[in-house]
Design a protein around this motif. Structure first.
Motif, PDB file in Angstrom:
ATOM      1  N   ARG A   1       8.252   5.636   6.167  1.00 12.99           N
ATOM      2  CA  ARG A   1       8.539   5.123   4.818  1.00 12.99           C
ATOM      3  C   ARG A   1       9.769   4.220   4.827  1.00 12.99           C
ATOM      4  NH1 ARG A   1       9.764   9.581   0.298  1.00 12.99           N
ATOM      5  NH2 ARG A   1      11.624   9.853   1.584  1.00 12.99           N
TER       6      ARG A   1
ATOM      7  N   ALA B   1      -1.516  11.129   8.426  1.00 14.64           N
ATOM      8  CA  ALA B   1      -0.792  11.929   7.416  1.00 14.64           C
ATOM      9  C   ALA B   1      -0.696  11.202   6.071  1.00 14.64           C
ATOM     10  CB  ALA B   1       0.613  12.229   7.927  1.00 14.64           C
ATOM     11  N   CYS B   2      -1.060   9.931   6.043  1.00 14.02           N
ATOM     12  CA  CYS B   2      -0.815   9.111   4.847  1.00 14.02           C
ATOM     13  C   CYS B   2      -2.012   9.111   3.884  1.00 14.02           C
ATOM     14  CB  CYS B   2      -0.512   7.675   5.284  1.00 14.02           C
ATOM     15  SG  CYS B   2      -0.378   6.539   3.894  1.00 14.02           S
ATOM     16  N   PRO B   3      -1.827   9.594   2.662  1.00 15.11           N
ATOM     17  CA  PRO B   3      -2.955   9.645   1.711  1.00 15.11           C
ATOM     18  C   PRO B   3      -3.367   8.263   1.206  1.00 15.11           C
ATOM     19  CG  PRO B   3      -0.936  10.411   0.653  1.00 15.11           C
ATOM     20  CD  PRO B   3      -0.593  10.158   2.082  1.00 15.11           C
TER      21      PRO B   3
ATOM     22  N   VAL C   1      -2.106   3.711   4.574  1.00  9.41           N
ATOM     23  CA  VAL C   1      -1.238   2.599   5.000  1.00  9.41           C
ATOM     24  C   VAL C   1      -1.487   2.284   6.479  1.00  9.41           C
ATOM     25  CG1 VAL C   1       1.181   1.949   5.451  1.00  9.41           C
ATOM     26  CG2 VAL C   1       0.554   3.032   3.288  1.00  9.41           C
TER      27      VAL C   1
ATOM     28  N   ASP D   1       0.818  -1.219   0.000  1.00  5.31           N
ATOM     29  CA  ASP D   1       0.000   0.000   0.000  1.00  5.31           C
ATOM     30  C   ASP D   1       0.850   1.268   0.000  1.00  5.31           C
ATOM     31  OD1 ASP D   1      -2.355  -1.380  -0.002  1.00  5.31           O
ATOM     32  OD2 ASP D   1      -2.657  -1.278   2.172  1.00  5.31           O
ATOM     33  N   CYS D   2       2.073   1.157   0.516  1.00 10.76           N
ATOM     34  CA  CYS D   2       2.928   2.353   0.608  1.00 10.76           C
ATOM     35  C   CYS D   2       3.436   2.734  -0.776  1.00 10.76           C
ATOM     36  CB  CYS D   2       4.110   2.102   1.541  1.00 10.76           C
ATOM     37  SG  CYS D   2       5.231   3.508   1.614  1.00 10.76           S
ATOM     38  N   MET D   3       3.151   3.997  -1.184  1.00  6.31           N
ATOM     39  CA  MET D   3       3.593   4.440  -2.505  1.00  6.31           C
ATOM     40  C   MET D   3       4.834   5.334  -2.415  1.00  6.31           C
ATOM     41  SD  MET D   3       0.279   6.788  -3.181  1.00  6.31           S
ATOM     42  CE  MET D   3      -0.120   8.205  -2.173  1.00  6.31           C
ATOM     43  N   ARG D   4       5.421   5.367  -1.243  1.00  7.79           N
ATOM     44  CA  ARG D   4       6.702   6.060  -0.993  1.00  7.79           C
ATOM     45  C   ARG D   4       6.659   7.556  -1.261  1.00  7.79           C
ATOM     46  NH1 ARG D   4      10.005   1.424  -4.086  1.00  7.79           N
ATOM     47  NH2 ARG D   4       9.222  -0.272  -2.827  1.00  7.79           N
ATOM     48  N   CYS D   5       5.505   8.157  -1.042  1.00  9.39           N
ATOM     49  CA  CYS D   5       5.371   9.596  -1.325  1.00  9.39           C
ATOM     50  C   CYS D   5       6.085  10.459  -0.286  1.00  9.39           C
ATOM     51  CB  CYS D   5       3.899   9.976  -1.381  1.00  9.39           C
ATOM     52  SG  CYS D   5       3.040   9.686   0.183  1.00  9.39           S
TER      53      CYS D   5
ATOM     54  N   PHE E   1       4.718  11.748   2.489  1.00  9.87           N
ATOM     55  CA  PHE E   1       3.871  12.710   3.208  1.00  9.87           C
ATOM     56  C   PHE E   1       3.895  12.468   4.719  1.00  9.87           C
ATOM     57  CE2 PHE E   1       1.064  13.467  -0.748  1.00  9.87           C
ATOM     58  CZ  PHE E   1       1.821  14.591  -1.084  1.00  9.87           C
TER      59      PHE E   1
HETATM   60  S1  SF4 Z   1       2.570   8.759   3.520  1.00 12.14           S
HETATM   61 FE1  SF4 Z   1       1.851   6.636   3.398  1.00 12.14          FE
HETATM   62  S2  SF4 Z   1       2.175   6.046   1.281  1.00 12.14           S
HETATM   63 FE2  SF4 Z   1       3.387   7.890   1.618  1.00 12.14          FE
HETATM   64  S3  SF4 Z   1       5.410   7.119   2.214  1.00 12.14           S
HETATM   65 FE3  SF4 Z   1       4.297   7.454   4.110  1.00 12.14          FE
HETATM   66  S4  SF4 Z   1       3.365   5.468   4.553  1.00 12.14           S
HETATM   67 FE4  SF4 Z   1       4.004   5.389   2.411  1.00 12.14          FE
END
Ligand code: SF4
Ligand code: SF4
Length: 435
Positions: A50, A86-88, A91, A24-28, A30
Motif C-alpha cells: 500500500r 491478498a488484495c480484494p 490490484v 485500483d488500490c483502495m488503501r484497505c 489487507f
Molecule cells: S489490499 Fe489491495 S486495495 Fe488494499 S491496500 Fe493492498 S493493494 Fe491496495
C-alpha cells in the motif's frame, strides 16, 4: 540538479506507470500482513504494498519529489507478489512495480560501472543461451579441474561478497557435457521450455523432467532458438529487453501447435504466462495460455493415480517451500503438495509460512543481502520446527537459497534441498526397485 531529476522522474512515471492501475488500490491494507518486507521492517508503511503504491502515485502526481529514500522503498520490494492474492480489489501490483522500475531505469543517471554490469547481464548472459551455457561451462571446469578445492583452501572466495561466497558453496556439481537426448514418439506431445539456469546448471533435473514425462507416455520436444524468459530483465526495469526475449521465445515455439508448453522453474513460468500482458498481442496470449508447470502437468497426466496411496507411515519427512511466483501468480500450490503427499517412502508435513518468500527473489539476495538474509533466517525457523529430511522446491533460485539456509544453520547432515522433479524421480525409481 536534484529538481531536474525529480522532474525527469515525474515525467517518466507519467509515461510508464499506468494511473488506472494505481487508482485500483483502495488503501484497505489487507495486503499488509502478506508482505515480507513490511513484516521484517517492523511494519514500516513505506515498505508495504500500500505504501509503495502511494509513493508511485505521489511521484507520478509530483506531490513527492524524487529522492533516495523513495528509491530504496522500491528496491527493497522482493517482487514476490504475495500482496496480489491478498488484495480484494485485484490490484496488479506485479505490473505496477515492473512499470515503476522501468520508469526509474529510464530517468535515473546510471554510473559507468552499473552500465557495464547491466550490459553484461542483460545483453550478454541472459540474452543469449549460448553465452549462459559458455559461462556455466567455465564453472563446471572450475569444479572439475580441482581449482574449486584450491580456491576454497587458500581463501580465494573471501575476496568476494558473503552472498557470492555462500552461493558458490552450494552450487550443484555441473556436468561438463550435455546429456544426449533422443525423442521418443509417444501418444501426447508437449514442448519443453528448458530455462537458462535449469538447462545449464541443473541439466540433470531437466533430463529427469523429460524422463518422468516419457514414463507417462508423453513425448517431449525442445524447440530450438528458445532464450531466457526475460523475467530478470522485466523485474530489473529492462522492459524493452524483456519484450525482445519474449518475442524470440514466441517465435521459437511457433512452428508447432503444442497442447502444452511445460516448464520446471516457477519464476520463469510466471513470466512466460504473462507474455500476453507484456506484449499485448493475440499470439503472445495464445503462447501464455499453453504454459504449464511440471507439477500441474504430472497431476493432469495421472501420476497421482500411479503412486501408492496411504503412504503416511514413513518417518522420513518431506516439506515444501513454495515458489512465490508459481503460487502467487499462477495459483499453483495444491499440485506439488498432492504429489509429495503421494510420494512413496516419505511423510509430507507442512512447515510454518511455507508460502512466504525465502529471500532469493531472482538476484535480490545479491542486491539486498541484509533483507534477504533476515528473511531466510526467519524461513529456516519454520524448517527447523518441522525437521524434514528433504525440502522440496520448484524453482532454481529457491533451491539454491534453501541450500544456503541449510548450510548457514549447520543442518547439511540432517537434510537437503531438492527440486521437485529430482525428488519425484528418485522416489519413483526407488519405489520401482522396492527400496
Ligand atoms: S489490499 Fe489491495 S486495495 Fe488494499 S491496500 Fe493492498 S493493494 Fe491496495
Ligand atoms: S511484491 Fe512482495 S515484497 Fe513487494 S510489496 Fe508485494 S508482498 Fe511486499
Amino acid at each position: 540538479m536534484a529538481s531536474l531529476l525529480a522532474e525527469r522522474m515525474q515525467e517518466s512515471f507519467q509515461e510508464h506507470v499506468q494511473e488506472d492501475l494505481l487508482m485500483d488500490c483502495m488503501r484497505c491494507g489487507f495486503c499488509l500482513p502478506a508482505c515480507p518486507t513490511y513484516i521484517m521492517t517492523g511494519q514500516d508503511e513505506t515498505h508495504s504494498p500500500r505504501g509503495r503504491i502511494a509513493l508511485m502515485k505521489a511521484v507520478r502526481d509530483g506531490v513527492v519529489k524524487w529522492d533516495g529514500s523513495i528509491e530504496e522503498a522500491f528496491d527493497v520490494c522482493l517482487g514476490c507478489r504475495a500482496c496480489e492474492p491478498a488484495c480484494p480489489a485485484g490490484v496488479q501490483y506485479g505490473t505496477l512495480i515492473e512499470e515503476t522500475r522501468h520508469a526509474i531505469q529510464e530517468a535515473k543517471p546510471t554510473s559507468l560501472k552499473e552500465k557495464v554490469i547491466r550490459k553484461v547481464t542483460f545483453d550478454g548472459l541472459f540474452a543469449d543461451q549460448k553465452v549462459m551455457a559458455g559461462t556455466v561451462k567455465l564453472i563446471a571446469l572450475y569444479q572439475a579441474t580441482g581449482i574449486q578445492k584450491v580456491a576454497r583452501k587458500i581463501g580465494f572466495m573471501d575476496l568476494f561478497s558473503t552472498q557470492l561466497k555462500e552461493m558458490e558453496a552450494v552450487l550443484p556439481k555441473i556436468a561438463l557435457k550435455k546429456p544426449k537426448r533422443e525423442t521418443t514418439a509417444l501418444s501426447t506431445k508437449v514442448a519443453f521450455f528448458t530455462g537458462c539456469l535449469m538447462e545449464t546448471m541443473f541439466q540433470q533435473t531437466n533430463q529427469r523432467t523429460i524422463e518422468l514425462l516419457n514414463m507417462l507416455d508423453v513425448e517431449v520436444e525442445i524447440p530450438p532458438g528458445q532464450q531466457c524468459c526475460g523475467a530478470l530483465h522485466g523485474h530489473s526495469g529492462e522492459v524493452p529487453k524483456a519484450k525482445r526475449n519474449a518475442e524470440k521465445n514466441i517465435r521459437a515455439f511457433h512452428h508447432n501447435d503444442y497442447d502444452f508448453i511445460v516448464q520446471n522453474a516457477g519464476g520463469c513460468g510466471a513470466f512466460l504466462s504473462e507474455y500476453g500482458k507484456l506484449l499485448g498481442t493475440e499470439e503472445a496470449a495464445r503462447f501464455s495460455e499453453k504454459i504449464i508447470d511440471i507439477s500441474s502437468l504430472l497431476v493432469k497426466l495421472g501420476l497421482l493415480e500411479k503412486l501408492p496411496q496411504n503412504n503416511n507411515d514413513s518417518s522420513a519427512i518431506v516439506t515444501y517451500q513454495d515458489s512465490c511466483h508459481l503460487r502467487n501468480v499462477n495459483g499453483v500450490w495444491r499440485e506439488p503438495r498432492a504429489l509429495l503427499q503421494a510420494a512413496p517412502g516419505y511423510k509430507f508435513q507442512e512447515m510454518p509460512n511455507a508460502a512466504g518468500c525465502c529471500g532469493s527473489a531472482g538476484i535480490y539476495n545479491i542486491l539486498q543481502p541484509e533483507m534477504s538474509a533476515q528473511i531466510l533466517k526467519q524461513k529456516m525457523k519454520g524448517v527447523i520446527e518441522v525437521a524434514p529430511m528433504k525440502i522440496v522446491t520448484s524453482n532454481p533460485g529457491c533451491l539454491l537459497q534453501m541450500k544456503v539456509g541449510i548450510e548457514k544453520e549447520g543442518l547439511s547432515e540432517q537434510m537437503e534441498a531438492v527440486h521437485i522433479v529430482d525428488f519425484l524421480y528418485e522416489s519413483m525409481i526407488n519405489y520401482k526397485k522396492g527400496v
